[in-house]
Design an enzyme around this catalytic site. Structure first.
Site, PDB file in Angstrom:
ATOM      1  N   GLU A   1      46.993  43.651  35.767  1.00  0.00           N
ATOM      2  CA  GLU A   1      45.896  44.124  36.609  1.00  0.00           C
ATOM      3  C   GLU A   1      44.606  43.748  35.884  1.00  0.00           C
ATOM      4  O   GLU A   1      44.369  44.200  34.760  1.00  0.00           O
ATOM      5  CB  GLU A   1      45.990  45.638  36.803  1.00  0.00           C
ATOM      6  CG  GLU A   1      47.288  46.106  37.446  1.00  0.00           C
ATOM      7  CD  GLU A   1      47.311  45.901  38.953  1.00  0.00           C
ATOM      8  OE1 GLU A   1      46.267  45.517  39.528  1.00  0.00           O
ATOM      9  OE2 GLU A   1      48.379  46.121  39.568  1.00  0.00           O
TER      10      GLU A   1
ATOM     11  N   HIS B   1      48.939  39.776  46.312  1.00  0.00           N
ATOM     12  CA  HIS B   1      48.195  40.543  47.304  1.00  0.00           C
ATOM     13  C   HIS B   1      46.968  39.718  47.680  1.00  0.00           C
ATOM     14  O   HIS B   1      46.151  39.369  46.825  1.00  0.00           O
ATOM     15  CB  HIS B   1      47.786  41.909  46.742  1.00  0.00           C
ATOM     16  CG  HIS B   1      48.940  42.832  46.540  1.00  0.00           C
ATOM     17  ND1 HIS B   1      49.012  43.736  45.507  1.00  0.00           N
ATOM     18  CD2 HIS B   1      50.091  42.979  47.256  1.00  0.00           C
ATOM     19  CE1 HIS B   1      50.148  44.414  45.586  1.00  0.00           C
ATOM     20  NE2 HIS B   1      50.811  43.964  46.645  1.00  0.00           N
TER      21      HIS B   1
END
Length: 450
Positions: free
Chosen positions: A312, A92
């Site tokens: 993450e 991303h």
């Protein structure tokens, strides 16, 4: 090859001692736009030319190279029984910490190798490491134009066509869940027709990359939370709306161990409370968090030999440069410890009776409904927890062979297989008059989705 030694606590101590003099100053850390990132990667290659190689796996929509930096004592070549590992960052475009960590990690590996840090020397001698700092360089440039202070939650997330690359891989989960019910194939599932025309250029490049290298372990670095996420990402029951359901792989226990390895080696992930959320031990099953279709980590597991988790790593998707030193210190040991996990379980060669390697042989473990295959050189790698296992190697035209092996907590146990040719069956057809169907009337009819 580097002499085999156990992966034990002394190696951790060696690294920590070697790092005591490693200075971290704010001037060492910055955000890298595309040209800066390329220069940084080539600078590492220039500093460590005998253990590195830079190659491109393809281009982004806007024509930027997807550069990979490889570390190996024999760069550019696969060595039998040496596992392949990859780190992927910046899938991303606006989740930038992974990109910066992987650039810094590359510099760290080069520097520590030159300083003769034995833990890092051994890793590079015994592992082929591939680092893709940015899978989405176009999205990064969009996010970087706004910068850390004003970056929106979604600005630059997708590629230049605003496609989310972590929702762009062929969906093999539905086929896997069908096969679970029908006792069908449990690994290396087939891709749909014309799949190349259904994915973005960045996704296509990564899939081709997976096809060309027999990756065994991987991690995909993201941002927006602090947790180690493991497969499956997609729920088995899509009819449940507004609820989350745990969707375990057949290798759930080892995936949990892999996730815990990163979490507990990380500075604060394992504490659980981060970014206003709580994850026990700092880990989560993907579907238990929220269901996600067409993601990269599930695709790795269902299409290749590779076990991948999603990391993450920061509450802030685009942290300021001033935050990068703390983030590096929080992730440095975790990046090394996770990489070392590729050396656990079993590995070996599959030969015929004349000691010729057998490529694509299938390796199955009793009680775990997920097989792996040998590479083109006949070597295989199977990640396993400590324990005793019954392992079978099989290949078309050969008799399967089964062996029992006990796996310890240290380096992978070597288990080789020697397969004998299957006896040829002589089919005698009786004389007959008229037309006759020579196919076996007892052959089962196999039905499956197209």
């Amino acid at each position: 090859m580097w002499e085999e030694q156990p992966w034990t606590l002394p190696w951790l101590c060696a690294l920590l001692l070697g790092l005591m003099g490693f200075l971290v100053s704010g001037s060492d850390f910055q955000h890298h736009k595309y040209e800066d990132m390329v220069r940084a990667l080539f600078a590492v290659q220039s500093e460590c030319p005998y253990i590195t190689r830079i190659y491109s796996i393809g281009h982004s929509v806007e024509g930027r190279h997807l550069y990979v930096l490889e570390f190996s004592d024999n760069p550019g070549n696969h060595e039998a029984l040496e596992p392949e590992f990859k780190y992927v960052g910046n899938m991303h475009g606006n989740e930038v910490l992974g990109r910066e960590l992987l650039i810094k990690f590359s510099q760290f590996l080069c520097e520590e190798y030159r300083n003769r840090n034995q833990r890092i020397v051994r890793l590079i001698h015994d592992t082929r490491i591939h680092i893709l700092p940015s899978m989405n360089p176009d999205g990064y440039e969009v996010a970087a134009r706004q910068g850390p202070e004003f970056n929106g939650y979604l600005v630059g997330r997708g590629n230049a066509r605003e496609i989310d690359l972590n929702r762009d891989f062929p969906d093999l989960n539905a086929l896997m869940y069908y096969y679970e019910k029908t006792k069908g194939r449990n690994h290396h599932l087939p891709l749909p027709d014309n799949w190349e025309h259904q994915v973005q250029p960045e996704t296509l490049a990564v899939i081709k990359w997976m096809q060309n290298y027999n990756f065994i372990l991987s991690a995909n670095l993201h941002g927006g939370a602090v947790v180690a996420n493991y497969p499956f990402d997609k729920s088995r029951d899509g009819r449940i709306r507004g609820r989350t359901t745990y969707s375990a792989t057949p290798d759930d226990k080892i995936f949990r161990k892999l996730a815990r390895t990163y979490s507990y080696a990380h500075g604060w992930m394992h504490k659980g409370w981060n970014c206003g959320d709580y994850f026990d031990e700092g880990i989560t099953n993907g579907a238990s968090w929220y269901s996600l279709s067409k993601g990269m980590q599930d695709f790795n597991y269902l299409y290749t030999n590779c076990f991948e988790i999603t990391l993450e790593l920061s509450c802030d998707k685009f942290p300021p440069a001033s935050a990068l030193p703390r983030e590096w210190l929080g992730n440095r040991e975790a990046l090394v410890s996770y990489l070392e996990q590729v050396h656990h379980g079993i590995k070996g060669m599959v030969y015929d009776e004349n000691n010729n390697p057998i490529s694509k042989a299938e390796i199955s473990v009793a009680g775990i409904n997920h097989d792996v295959t040998a590479g083109v050189d006949g070597d295989y790698f199977r990640l396993l927890l400590p324990g005793t296992y019954t392992v079978t190697a099989s290949a078309p035209g050969y008799l399967p062979f089964t062996s029992t092996v006990t796996v310890g907590p240290a380096e992978a146990i070597q288990l080789h297989f020697y397969l004998k040719p299957a006896p040829k069956q002589n089919l005698k057809v009786k004389p007959h008059h008229g037309r006759r169907n020579l196919s076996s009337p007892k052959a089962p009819l196999k039905l499956g989705p197209r």
